[in-house]
Enzyme design. Sequence first.
Site, short mmCIF file in Angstrom:
data_model
loop_
_atom_site.label_atom_id
_atom_site.label_comp_id
_atom_site.label_asym_id
_atom_site.label_seq_id
_atom_site.Cartn_x
_atom_site.Cartn_y
_atom_site.Cartn_z
N LYS A 190 0.87 -1.17 0.00
CA LYS A 190 0.00 0.00 0.00
C LYS A 190 0.91 1.22 0.00
O LYS A 190 1.84 1.30 0.80
CB LYS A 190 -0.90 0.00 1.23
CG LYS A 190 -1.83 1.22 1.26
CD LYS A 190 -2.94 1.10 2.28
CE LYS A 190 -2.49 1.44 3.68
NZ LYS A 190 -3.65 1.54 4.61
N ARG A 223 -10.46 -2.61 6.76
CA ARG A 223 -9.54 -3.60 7.33
C ARG A 223 -9.21 -3.27 8.79
O ARG A 223 -8.95 -4.17 9.59
CB ARG A 223 -8.30 -3.79 6.46
CG ARG A 223 -7.36 -2.59 6.31
CD ARG A 223 -6.38 -2.47 7.43
NE ARG A 223 -5.16 -1.81 7.05
CZ ARG A 223 -4.41 -1.11 7.89
NH1 ARG A 223 -4.78 -0.92 9.16
NH2 ARG A 223 -3.28 -0.57 7.49
N GLN A 242 -13.70 7.02 11.69
CA GLN A 242 -13.27 5.61 11.77
C GLN A 242 -14.04 4.86 12.86
O GLN A 242 -14.26 3.65 12.75
CB GLN A 242 -11.75 5.54 12.01
CG GLN A 242 -11.18 4.12 11.99
CD GLN A 242 -11.37 3.39 10.65
OE1 GLN A 242 -11.32 4.00 9.60
NE2 GLN A 242 -11.62 2.09 10.70
N SER A 245 -7.02 9.48 18.13
CA SER A 245 -5.61 9.71 17.78
C SER A 245 -4.96 10.54 18.88
O SER A 245 -4.27 11.53 18.64
CB SER A 245 -5.48 10.37 16.41
OG SER A 245 -6.38 11.46 16.31
N MET A 258 -7.28 0.68 18.89
CA MET A 258 -7.10 0.71 17.43
C MET A 258 -6.49 2.01 16.92
O MET A 258 -6.28 2.17 15.72
CB MET A 258 -8.45 0.50 16.75
CG MET A 258 -9.16 -0.79 17.16
SD MET A 258 -8.14 -2.29 16.94
CE MET A 258 -7.89 -2.27 15.17
N GLY A 259 -6.20 2.95 17.83
CA GLY A 259 -5.81 4.28 17.34
C GLY A 259 -4.33 4.57 17.34
O GLY A 259 -3.89 5.54 16.72
N THR A 260 -3.53 3.77 18.03
CA THR A 260 -2.12 4.12 18.23
C THR A 260 -1.23 3.44 17.20
O THR A 260 -1.11 2.22 17.20
CB THR A 260 -1.70 3.77 19.66
OG1 THR A 260 -2.48 4.54 20.56
CG2 THR A 260 -0.22 4.07 19.89
N LYS A 309 1.76 8.35 20.53
CA LYS A 309 0.32 8.25 20.71
C LYS A 309 0.00 7.29 21.85
O LYS A 309 0.75 6.34 22.11
CB LYS A 309 -0.35 7.75 19.42
CG LYS A 309 -0.51 8.82 18.34
CD LYS A 309 -1.44 8.31 17.23
CE LYS A 309 -1.57 9.30 16.09
NZ LYS A 309 -2.34 8.72 14.96
N GLY A 335 -4.10 -3.05 18.04
CA GLY A 335 -4.17 -3.10 16.57
C GLY A 335 -3.35 -1.98 15.97
O GLY A 335 -3.76 -0.82 16.01
#
Lengths: 321, 321
Positions: free
Chosen positions: B67, B111, B139, B199, B219-221, B226, B292
């Site tokens: 990607k 994803r 998100q 975030s 799921m944000g870091t 962060k 994640g």
Amino acid sequence: MLIVPEREIASLMTREAAFDAVEKVFAAMAAKDAYNFPVIREAIGHEDALYGFKGGFDKAGLTLGLKAGGYWPHNLEKRNEINHQSTVFLFDPDTGKAKAMVGGNLLTALRTAAASSVSIKHLARKDASVLGMIGAGHQATFQLRAALETRRFKKVIGWNYHPDMLPNIEKVATEAGVPFEAVDLPGMTEADVIISITSAFAPSLMADHVSPGTHIACMGTDTKGKQEVESALLAKASVFTDEVAQSVSIGEAQHAVAEGLITESEVAQLGAVINGTNAGRTSDEDITLFDGTGVGLQDLAVAAAVVDLAVAKGVAIEVDF
Amino acid sequence: MLIVPEREIASLMTREAAFDAVEKVFAAMAAKDAYNFPVIREAIGHEDALYGFKGGFDKAGLTLGLKAGGYWPHNLEKRNEINHQSTVFLFDPDTGKAKAMVGGNLLTALRTAAASSVSIKHLARKDASVLGMIGAGHQATFQLRAALETRRFKKVIGWNYHPDMLPNIEKVATEAGVPFEAVDLPGMTEADVIISITSAFAPSLMADHVSPGTHIACMGTDTKGKQEVESALLAKASVFTDEVAQSVSIGEAQHAVAEGLITESEVAQLGAVINGTNAGRTSDEDITLFDGTGVGLQDLAVAAAVVDLAVAKGVAIEVDF
């Protein structure tokens, strides 16, 4: 989104356009207007392939993107496809959107040939008349063709580990109306310019095969362990490269630096010579050596040039992406 | 060469297909059949953009590629384009030739949502009934929608730093026929599953906001610095992740590891739980935490799935490349 397939490149791209693109981006790199990203190169454990990405951003030319692909050693035997496979992807630096996809196989050969030619233009003696070739494989024909368009050489002399391949380069010289002669390695002392383009892991060209005043372009070494010329030759020469970090780690200079014969600070950017911030050759006795390691920005530069040519000729495929 | 433009993804890709693709590739990573390449991420010094490549190879699924793209923070204000822009390129692992180009914007959201759902399937208590949401941005709606399809939750509770954004997620819950309630952070003790998708650079969810038996998906870091949850929470939890190296360096676990509260060896791959080589949750009192971080192989997996769907539906654009 514009697409320029591999099959179109040969009729679009000229050696002149490749030369201009590479000369310009080398200059931009030295002026710190363009930089290469770290290279990703992975042995993927499938088909013995090496795969990876070479990316970069040229702020001056507004060229952003990467070349992706690599080396699939069984392509030719198994599928009659060439072993080096690559594709260049260009992005719009203002938005991050994909802008163009370009076949990268012939472009890679042309940008590598252009690099040694740019080094000859800026570092060889003005009266250089004999061109020596070390290597006679497929890529050697590209280097030779480009070199013969850069200067009016009177003779080409050639050596290859497998002498039966020499007709490959003899043919190119003959087509250009320049006489060709096979020589042994000590015979290279006759050359004013030497291009070495092999994938050897031991040096062929020794320091005493090279006369004072010669310019040497080492174009084959792009991996740890590869070596084309004796490291003592680098100690005798003014050393230039496309990208210093690559030169001293995976390029021809890796050995001379590891052996303490030269330091990283003695390796200069060819782009600085183009820009006039480095004097380059300072006498007719200097030996100059260009270590061409190959950088992503070269790929992006020739790909951007070919997209412009494809648009102008109306052969770029436009996809609403 | 197949092309699936961004505009086609919404009508092609299902949350179910994304879930399956991500679950399978997490399993392949843990079985060492699939691996991610080092990530390239560059501040290019133009438009304040972050640009880079996330690549990988899944030997089991024969998916190879990357990607490319990144974050252009001024896209929305300047051009009414979204700020995150990415494109996925798939290569044929047998030949090295480019095989497909796929719009990566919606796929990235899907994803990422699939990853927390896969973690809920494999780590949440069977009787989990209250879902807590930390974060209510764009998100967050993806994470919530996917989670509500994974388990039959009876209630969604939500907290966001800016409470005026909570209607974003309330709407998703309501559409799924699940009641929604805004809570303060201590109110999260009611949750059996918590998804945190912000975030932030400082923790919101503290260890005593979490009841025994809870599963948390952070799921944000994805960057150094962060942080979404108190590091003491990781010390109390069984910690799982997509990719251990990322978890401890740029993921949520970076802080607990740096503070010496947990060691890298205490962070397990979620794929190992899927494969049955790690027991995962061992009691109804365990706190499980999924970090994640987001890996290239997830992008390749969903892109490969969408190419198959596009071919089946006849909407893939075929270009003779």
